[in-house]
Design a protein around this motif. Structure first.
Motif, PDB file in Angstrom:
ATOM      1  N   UNK A 370      52.710  62.141  50.944  1.00  0.00           N
ATOM      2  CA  UNK A 370      53.454  63.244  51.030  1.00  0.00           C
ATOM      3  C   UNK A 370      52.439  64.462  51.405  1.00  0.00           C
ATOM      4  N   UNK A 371      51.069  64.466  50.534  1.00  0.00           N
ATOM      5  CA  UNK A 371      50.239  65.321  50.796  1.00  0.00           C
ATOM      6  C   UNK A 371      49.462  65.401  52.172  1.00  0.00           C
ATOM      7  N   UNK A 372      49.338  64.124  52.623  1.00  0.00           N
ATOM      8  CA  UNK A 372      48.912  64.151  53.941  1.00  0.00           C
ATOM      9  C   UNK A 372      49.821  64.690  55.207  1.00  0.00           C
ATOM     10  N   UNK A 373      51.314  64.383  54.748  1.00  0.00           N
ATOM     11  CA  UNK A 373      52.285  64.978  55.619  1.00  0.00           C
ATOM     12  C   UNK A 373      52.309  66.628  55.667  1.00  0.00           C
ATOM     13  N   UNK A 374      52.201  67.028  54.409  1.00  0.00           N
ATOM     14  CA  UNK A 374      52.341  68.385  54.106  1.00  0.00           C
ATOM     15  C   UNK A 374      51.160  69.242  54.589  1.00  0.00           C
ATOM     16  N   UNK A 375      49.903  68.634  54.403  1.00  0.00           N
ATOM     17  CA  UNK A 375      48.789  69.379  54.817  1.00  0.00           C
ATOM     18  C   UNK A 375      48.782  69.372  56.337  1.00  0.00           C
ATOM     19  N   UNK A 376      49.253  68.274  57.012  1.00  0.00           N
ATOM     20  CA  UNK A 376      49.167  68.045  58.615  1.00  0.00           C
ATOM     21  C   UNK A 376      50.354  68.982  59.067  1.00  0.00           C
ATOM     22  N   UNK A 377      51.384  68.763  58.533  1.00  0.00           N
ATOM     23  CA  UNK A 377      52.629  69.643  59.546  1.00  0.00           C
ATOM     24  C   UNK A 377      52.492  70.830  59.116  1.00  0.00           C
ATOM     25  N   UNK A 378      52.143  71.377  57.883  1.00  0.00           N
ATOM     26  CA  UNK A 378      51.915  73.041  57.667  1.00  0.00           C
ATOM     27  C   UNK A 378      50.705  73.395  58.469  1.00  0.00           C
ATOM     28  N   UNK A 379      49.709  72.916  58.515  1.00  0.00           N
ATOM     29  CA  UNK A 379      48.603  73.404  59.734  1.00  0.00           C
ATOM     30  C   UNK A 379      49.149  73.391  61.095  1.00  0.00           C
ATOM     31  N   UNK A 380      49.778  72.332  61.352  1.00  0.00           N
ATOM     32  CA  UNK A 380      50.442  72.315  62.752  1.00  0.00           C
ATOM     33  C   UNK A 380      51.445  73.044  62.985  1.00  0.00           C
ATOM     34  N   UNK A 381      52.302  73.683  62.097  1.00  0.00           N
ATOM     35  CA  UNK A 381      53.268  74.443  62.379  1.00  0.00           C
ATOM     36  C   UNK A 381      52.722  75.998  62.534  1.00  0.00           C
ATOM     37  N   UNK A 382      51.830  76.204  61.446  1.00  0.00           N
ATOM     38  CA  UNK A 382      50.961  77.445  61.355  1.00  0.00           C
ATOM     39  C   UNK A 382      50.247  77.700  62.983  1.00  0.00           C
ATOM     40  N   UNK A 383      49.752  76.449  63.463  1.00  0.00           N
ATOM     41  CA  UNK A 383      49.054  76.757  64.862  1.00  0.00           C
ATOM     42  C   UNK A 383      49.986  76.807  65.975  1.00  0.00           C
ATOM     43  N   UNK A 384      51.154  76.101  65.918  1.00  0.00           N
ATOM     44  CA  UNK A 384      51.790  76.351  67.027  1.00  0.00           C
ATOM     45  C   UNK A 384      52.881  77.325  67.024  1.00  0.00           C
ATOM     46  N   UNK A 385      53.111  77.707  65.994  1.00  0.00           N
ATOM     47  CA  UNK A 385      54.274  79.009  66.045  1.00  0.00           C
ATOM     48  C   UNK A 385      53.308  80.286  65.784  1.00  0.00           C
ATOM     49  N   UNK A 386      52.047  80.342  65.644  1.00  0.00           N
ATOM     50  CA  UNK A 386      51.191  81.446  65.189  1.00  0.00           C
ATOM     51  C   UNK A 386      51.834  82.441  63.967  1.00  0.00           C
ATOM     52  N   UNK A 387      52.282  81.943  63.115  1.00  0.00           N
ATOM     53  CA  UNK A 387      52.933  82.316  62.006  1.00  0.00           C
ATOM     54  C   UNK A 387      53.010  81.494  60.535  1.00  0.00           C
ATOM     55  N   UNK A 388      53.705  81.757  59.595  1.00  0.00           N
ATOM     56  CA  UNK A 388      53.940  80.985  58.718  1.00  0.00           C
ATOM     57  C   UNK A 388      55.191  80.650  58.349  1.00  0.00           C
ATOM     58  N   UNK A 389      56.205  81.259  58.803  1.00  0.00           N
ATOM     59  CA  UNK A 389      57.737  81.148  58.333  1.00  0.00           C
ATOM     60  C   UNK A 389      58.027  79.878  58.624  1.00  0.00           C
ATOM     61  N   UNK A 390      57.744  78.873  59.649  1.00  0.00           N
ATOM     62  CA  UNK A 390      58.530  77.667  59.677  1.00  0.00           C
ATOM     63  C   UNK A 390      57.655  76.940  58.552  1.00  0.00           C
ATOM     64  N   UNK A 391      56.471  77.098  58.129  1.00  0.00           N
ATOM     65  CA  UNK A 391      55.705  76.013  57.203  1.00  0.00           C
ATOM     66  C   UNK A 391      56.584  76.391  55.825  1.00  0.00           C
ATOM     67  N   UNK A 392      56.898  77.913  55.354  1.00  0.00           N
ATOM     68  CA  UNK A 392      57.530  78.232  54.450  1.00  0.00           C
ATOM     69  C   UNK A 392      58.850  77.353  54.156  1.00  0.00           C
ATOM     70  N   UNK A 393      59.721  77.311  55.306  1.00  0.00           N
ATOM     71  CA  UNK A 393      60.858  76.671  55.204  1.00  0.00           C
ATOM     72  C   UNK A 393      60.589  75.166  54.685  1.00  0.00           C
ATOM     73  N   UNK A 394      59.561  74.375  55.605  1.00  0.00           N
ATOM     74  CA  UNK A 394      59.368  72.999  55.365  1.00  0.00           C
ATOM     75  C   UNK A 394      59.023  72.762  53.706  1.00  0.00           C
ATOM     76  N   UNK A 395      57.881  73.664  53.185  1.00  0.00           N
ATOM     77  CA  UNK A 395      58.044  73.654  51.794  1.00  0.00           C
ATOM     78  C   UNK A 395      58.925  74.051  50.672  1.00  0.00           C
ATOM     79  N   UNK A 396      59.992  74.772  51.203  1.00  0.00           N
ATOM     80  CA  UNK A 396      60.897  75.185  50.406  1.00  0.00           C
ATOM     81  C   UNK A 396      61.881  74.008  50.438  1.00  0.00           C
ATOM     82  N   UNK A 397      62.134  73.144  51.753  1.00  0.00           N
ATOM     83  CA  UNK A 397      63.019  72.008  51.740  1.00  0.00           C
ATOM     84  C   UNK A 397      62.574  71.047  50.787  1.00  0.00           C
TER      85      UNK A 397
END
Length: 424
Positions: A370-397
């Motif tokens: 889960x840590x691998x997935x969280x660290x990778x996906x959050x970093x990926x979403x931040x880079x793709x979207x140029x923001x943090x909103x999508x990663x906030x939703x991921x961590x909330x869910x």
């Protein structure tokens, strides 16, 4: 009454395991500061590769949990951690000497492999020293090495990168683990029966209490039976989702803060430390109340739910109000850390000694995944979207799912006997 027996255990064992786990966490979490402090530019690391590097540690961590935990439970946690200290300190320092991304990929993966057995080995060691009414607090003092380390590491790393660069940050923060390995070997004892600093009566009483607790838990035939039980499977899922939210936060908080207007790396370091002040307070309160009531459940799921709501609040606020959004991130950090002591105490409350090492390894390996997935996906979403909103939703869910699973799998004290019977 139990708490007054052999009080020297608390100041002889707890500081040693606290410092040891702190050093492990230091070499794990400082990558986020290097990524925000010039490493990406120096090594020509793209945002996608940066996400992979930040998460590769947890992939190595995932693969070697169960063998390490089994060795700690049936051979020696002391010896395992001694060699891990030397190897992870050397690898962490070597991170500051890399010249290309390929070398960095290998080192990050191997660092995860070397550190993989530390957490379950420490929990097994503590279960051999502290009774059921003490275990949540003992576990919490161990895991306090996590937020406490990030607290001072955040400030120190900011200054080190500013003054010396990211390479020297890794070298300076890696070498102490090698030195500490020999202090660990000299000071720690595997179990009370080996501790010359306890009186014969204290050794006998502590060992007797621990044995009596195990007699109340029926042994499970083998690891296969334990791993297939509904309880262990659900605990694995719970910890996987929890770790996704937590490590998405830990690894990328410096980058989230650094993106704010007029923010330099030193101020980023100070602000990144704030959530861990709250985390230390909530962990101590939750573990104390958990041991007093022996109700683990009520000190796990509500905190995870608060973390989920705080991330969702940060998403709703967006970039319009940095300080309000940051305050919610502080709340999320404090809430996510609070349940650690009660959670791992619940595992050792449920599972018999003959399989608890492997089960802890399996559960912790799912957390690493889960840590691998969280660290990778959050970093990926931040880079793709140029923001943090999508990663906030991921961590909330993910935290919401973890909270719901806790309500299902962790039982109240009255239902604990039935839960143990389900393992048979």
């Amino acid at each position: 009454m139990q708490q007054k027996i052999a009080p020297s255990r608390w100041y002889r064992i707890i500081p040693i395991v606290f410092i040891t786990y702190s050093l492990a966490y230091l070499d794990r979490a400082n990558f986020g500061f290097a990524a925000a402090g010039g490493m990406a530019e120096d090594l020509n690391i793209t945002p996608a590769i940066s996400s992979l590097l930040g998460s590769l540690f947890f992939l190595g961590y995932f693969f070697f949990q169960i063998p390490g935990a089994h060795y700690a439970a049936h051979k020696s946690a002391k010896k395992l951690i001694f060699w891990s200290l030397i190897l992870w300190g050397a690898l962490a320092a070597a991170t500051g000497m890399v010249s290309n991304v390929n070398m960095l990929i290998v080192i990050r993966f191997m660092l995860g492999v070397v550190e993989s057995a530390v957490m379950p080995a420490m929990l097994i060691l503590l279960s051999q020293w502290f009774t059921k009414t003490e275990r949540s607090r003992a576990n919490t003092f161990l895991i306090l090495g996590n937020p406490a380390t990030v607290l001072w590491m955040s400030v120190l790393s900011g200054y080190l990168i500013h003054a010396l660069g990211w390479r020297w940050m890794f070298i300076i923060q890696g070498l102490p683990a090698v030195v500490w390995a020999f202090i660990w070997w000299r000071l720690i004892d595997e179990k009370p029966s080996e501790a010359a600093w306890l009186s014969p009566q204290e050794r006998e009483v502590v060992e007797k209490q621990l044995q009596e607790e195990q007699q109340q838990i029926k042994p499970v035939k083998n690891y296969a039976v334990a791993f297939k039980s509904k309880t262990v499977i659900l605990l694995c899922l719970q910890y996987l989702f929890w770790s996704m939210g937590l490590y998405g936060f830990v690894m990328w908080l410096p980058s989230i803060i650094k993106a704010a207007p007029d923010m330099d790396i030193v101020i980023t370091g100070w602000l990144a430390a704030v959530p861990y002040i709250l985390a230390i307070i909530t962990m101590l309160v939750a573990s104390y109340a958990s041991d007093k009531t022996l109700n683990r459940k009520i000190f796990i799921w509500p905190f995870l739910l608060v973390g989920a709501l705080a991330f969702y609040g940060s998403y709703l606020i967006g970039t319009g109000n940095f300080w309000l959004s940051f305050s919610l991130l502080v709340l999320a950090g404090g809430a996510m850390y609070a349940p650690y002591g009660p959670f791992f105490a619940a595992i050792t409350d449920i599972l018999p000694k003959n399989v608890v090492g492997g089960a802890l390894g399996l559960i912790n390996s799912m957390g690493a995944l889960g840590s691998f997935g969280g660290a990778y996906i959050v970093g990926y979403l931040n880079g793709v979207t140029n923001g943090f909103g999508a990663s906030y939703i991921l961590m909330s869910v993910t935290l919401l799912l973890s909270s719901l699973l806790t309500m299902w799998v962790v039982k109240s004290p009255r239902a604990l006997i039935r839960q143990r019977d389900d393992l048979l």
